[in-house]
Design a protein around this motif. Structure first.
Motif, short mmCIF file in Angstrom:
data_model
loop_
_atom_site.label_atom_id
_atom_site.label_comp_id
_atom_site.label_asym_id
_atom_site.label_seq_id
_atom_site.Cartn_x
_atom_site.Cartn_y
_atom_site.Cartn_z
N ALA A 84 1.04 -1.04 0.10
CA ALA A 84 -0.11 -0.27 0.05
C ALA A 84 0.83 1.15 0.08
O ALA A 84 1.56 1.45 0.69
CB ALA A 84 -0.61 0.40 1.33
N LEU A 85 1.05 1.59 -1.21
CA LEU A 85 1.52 3.48 -1.21
C LEU A 85 0.79 4.33 -0.37
O LEU A 85 -0.49 3.83 -0.04
CB LEU A 85 1.79 3.38 -2.42
CG LEU A 85 2.57 3.36 -3.97
CD1 LEU A 85 2.18 3.84 -4.93
CD2 LEU A 85 3.82 3.72 -3.50
N GLU A 86 1.64 5.05 0.19
CA GLU A 86 0.83 5.98 1.63
C GLU A 86 0.01 7.08 0.46
O GLU A 86 0.18 7.40 -1.29
CB GLU A 86 1.92 7.36 1.74
CG GLU A 86 3.26 8.23 0.14
CD GLU A 86 3.57 8.71 1.22
OE1 GLU A 86 4.69 9.32 2.28
OE2 GLU A 86 4.58 8.83 -0.04
N PRO A 87 -0.89 7.67 1.14
CA PRO A 87 -2.41 8.07 0.13
C PRO A 87 -1.88 9.79 -0.14
O PRO A 87 -0.75 10.17 0.04
CB PRO A 87 -3.14 8.77 1.42
CG PRO A 87 -3.01 7.47 2.54
CD PRO A 87 -1.04 7.26 2.47
N TRP A 88 -2.45 10.38 -1.71
CA TRP A 88 -1.99 10.75 -2.21
C TRP A 88 -1.60 12.19 -1.51
O TRP A 88 -1.19 13.32 -1.47
CB TRP A 88 -2.60 10.98 -3.34
CG TRP A 88 -4.11 11.51 -2.83
CD1 TRP A 88 -5.32 10.64 -3.38
CD2 TRP A 88 -5.09 12.83 -2.69
NE1 TRP A 88 -6.32 10.89 -3.14
CE2 TRP A 88 -6.10 12.85 -2.49
CE3 TRP A 88 -4.61 13.87 -2.87
CZ2 TRP A 88 -7.35 13.91 -2.41
CZ3 TRP A 88 -5.45 14.46 -2.10
CH2 TRP A 88 -6.40 14.71 -2.18
N ARG A 89 -2.80 12.87 -0.93
CA ARG A 89 -3.16 13.95 0.41
C ARG A 89 -1.50 13.73 0.81
O ARG A 89 -1.46 14.87 2.19
CB ARG A 89 -4.27 13.43 0.87
CG ARG A 89 -4.03 12.62 2.02
CD ARG A 89 -5.11 13.10 2.82
NE ARG A 89 -4.50 11.54 4.31
CZ ARG A 89 -5.78 10.64 3.54
NH1 ARG A 89 -6.77 10.00 2.53
NH2 ARG A 89 -6.22 9.62 4.90
N ASP A 90 -0.59 12.40 1.55
CA ASP A 90 0.44 13.04 2.32
C ASP A 90 1.02 12.85 1.59
O ASP A 90 2.63 12.89 2.22
CB ASP A 90 0.30 11.22 3.21
CG ASP A 90 -0.43 11.57 4.14
OD1 ASP A 90 -1.23 12.17 4.35
OD2 ASP A 90 -1.34 10.23 4.42
N ARG A 91 1.56 12.56 0.28
CA ARG A 91 2.75 12.90 -0.93
C ARG A 91 3.64 13.69 -0.63
O ARG A 91 2.88 14.66 -0.06
CB ARG A 91 2.62 12.09 -2.01
CG ARG A 91 2.30 11.18 -2.11
CD ARG A 91 1.23 10.59 -3.60
NE ARG A 91 0.37 9.01 -3.77
CZ ARG A 91 -0.60 9.19 -4.87
NH1 ARG A 91 -0.85 9.53 -5.33
NH2 ARG A 91 -0.74 7.82 -4.17
N ARG A 92 4.95 14.38 -0.93
CA ARG A 92 5.90 15.27 -1.45
C ARG A 92 5.99 15.31 -2.50
O ARG A 92 5.11 14.54 -3.60
CB ARG A 92 6.67 14.99 -0.61
CG ARG A 92 7.10 15.01 0.56
CD ARG A 92 8.36 14.87 1.51
NE ARG A 92 8.46 13.02 1.31
CZ ARG A 92 9.12 12.54 1.28
NH1 ARG A 92 10.37 13.11 1.82
NH2 ARG A 92 9.39 11.00 1.76
N VAL A 99 11.84 12.21 -6.74
CA VAL A 99 10.87 11.81 -6.18
C VAL A 99 10.81 10.81 -4.97
O VAL A 99 10.95 10.25 -5.66
CB VAL A 99 9.30 11.76 -6.79
CG1 VAL A 99 9.06 11.18 -7.23
CG2 VAL A 99 7.79 11.71 -5.60
N GLU A 100 10.48 10.48 -3.78
CA GLU A 100 9.70 9.37 -2.94
C GLU A 100 8.56 9.60 -3.04
O GLU A 100 8.37 10.26 -1.77
CB GLU A 100 10.85 9.41 -1.77
CG GLU A 100 11.39 8.23 -0.87
CD GLU A 100 12.33 8.79 0.81
OE1 GLU A 100 13.24 8.71 0.44
OE2 GLU A 100 12.03 9.19 1.98
N TYR A 101 8.27 7.74 -2.52
CA TYR A 101 7.01 7.77 -1.79
C TYR A 101 7.50 6.57 -0.71
O TYR A 101 8.18 5.95 -0.93
CB TYR A 101 6.18 7.42 -3.26
CG TYR A 101 5.63 8.56 -4.18
CD1 TYR A 101 4.71 8.62 -4.34
CD2 TYR A 101 6.23 7.07 -5.46
CE1 TYR A 101 4.02 9.66 -4.85
CE2 TYR A 101 6.21 8.45 -6.49
CZ TYR A 101 4.69 9.75 -6.11
OH TYR A 101 4.38 10.32 -7.19
N ARG A 102 6.50 6.61 0.35
CA ARG A 102 6.40 5.28 1.05
C ARG A 102 4.82 4.71 1.41
O ARG A 102 4.35 4.98 0.51
CB ARG A 102 6.47 6.34 2.65
CG ARG A 102 7.78 7.26 2.63
CD ARG A 102 7.52 8.13 4.18
NE ARG A 102 9.36 8.86 3.72
CZ ARG A 102 10.02 8.94 5.16
NH1 ARG A 102 9.45 9.36 5.95
NH2 ARG A 102 10.56 10.05 4.67
#
Length: 317
Positions: A84-92, A99-102
């Motif tokens: 599960a990728l972090e919700p789009w509202r928490d992305r940088r 770019v980095e995703y968590r």
């Protein structure tokens, strides 16, 4: 009358803030849509077992830092089930070309390791296309580990046996030569910070002065006390402990080995270790009796004094 005049102002401010917040979320979602799609595509390939395609889709720096076999080994050992990728509202927001995703992934249930692991997924543009540059496990710092997929996973049972055997063989070669420099240099960074080479040489002086051939363990399977235990630490890195013995003759070779993995040491390296001079004294009764069954001379007195054992006398009666 004044209260009635205030309400329109407050309402207007709330509407303005909501509009700005909503607009910002929409901007982030729209601005990261391409890179998020590339991230999900890579994770889907890994999740579906299409490791060849996943590796090929990565950034050139990823492939230059980690071979295909290394990547396959990391992913197969982890055996990712879901993610599960972090919700789009928490992305940088994307930073130019990177770019980095968590997110969180579900891994194989392996020893006492958590079923869920946090991860970081970094992407960088290559020919104007987003491609994965690093895929890291908990608390691994990308600028230290560099490109590639790096997760500290306890090896499989065969991997554990190979790791322990290689450690004993390397130690034996160092002790036979009387020079532990190479052996010491191959240990973890954490060990070298806390323990000097001189301390190790003094602790294992007997192996140098009274050499014994430990190379025979290459033809033996180690007997483990139990499953290895892993301890994940945000600051200190990950450590797992494995203990047991090699069924040598005329006495077994007990060991307790701790391996460390961190952002600096990408793979498991020796952290703390105790290699006993061959003896039965450090074995539990159960393991000693198990070892005894493998010996040509099955002298029960090697495990305990039969004449003084009240338990044995009771069993005989």
């Amino acid at each position: 009358m004044r209260k009635r005049r205030v309400w329109p102002i407050v309402s207007g401010l709330l509407i303005f803030v909501s509009a700005c917040t909503g607009g910002m979320f929409l901007y982030v979602a729209n601005q990261t849509s391409d890179s998020a799609s590339a991230a999900a595509s890579f994770l889907d390939l890994v999740n579906n077992g299409q490791l060849e395609a996943a590796y090929t889709s990565t950034h050139p720096t990823f492939r230059s830092s980690q071979t295909k076999d290394e990547f396959f080994q990391q992913m197969k050992l982890m055996d990712m089930r879901l993610y599960a990728l972090e919700p789009w509202r928490d992305r940088r927001i994307e930073r130019g070309w990177e770019v980095e995703y968590r997110g969180v992934l579900h891994q194989r249930n392996w020893y006492n390791d958590p079923l869920e692991l946090d991860f970081k997924l970094g992407l960088r543009k290559d020919n104007n296309q987003w491609k994965v540059e690093y895929f890291n496990g908990p608390w691994r710092i990308p600028f230290e580990t560099g490109p590639g997929a790096w997760f500290s996973r306890i090896p499989s049972m065969q991997g554990l046996e190979d790791l322990v055997t290689d450690t004993i063989i390397d130690f034996n070669q160092a002790a036979e030569s009387g020079d532990l420099t190479t052996f010491y240099e191959e240990t973890s960074t954490a060990l070298k910070i806390n323990v000097s080479q001189i301390q190790i040489e003094l602790a294992y002086e007997r192996f140098v002065n009274e050499p014994i051939d430990l190379s025979i363990v290459s033809d033996m399977d180690p007997v483990f006390d139990g499953l290895p235990m892993i301890d994940r630490d945000r600051r200190g890195g990950d450590v797992f402990v494995i203990s047991g013995y090699f069924p040598m003759e005329p006495s077994p070779l007990p060991f307790v080995l701790r391996y460390h993995s961190s952002s600096v040491d990408k793979n498991w390296k020796l952290y703390k270790f105790l290699i006993q001079y061959p003896t039965t004294d450090e074995l539990t009764m159960q393991h000693c009796l198990k070892w005894l069954t493998t010996q040509k001379v099955k002298d029960i007195n090697q495990c305990y004094d039969a004449e003084k054992s009240e338990d044995l006398q009771l069993n005989i009666r």
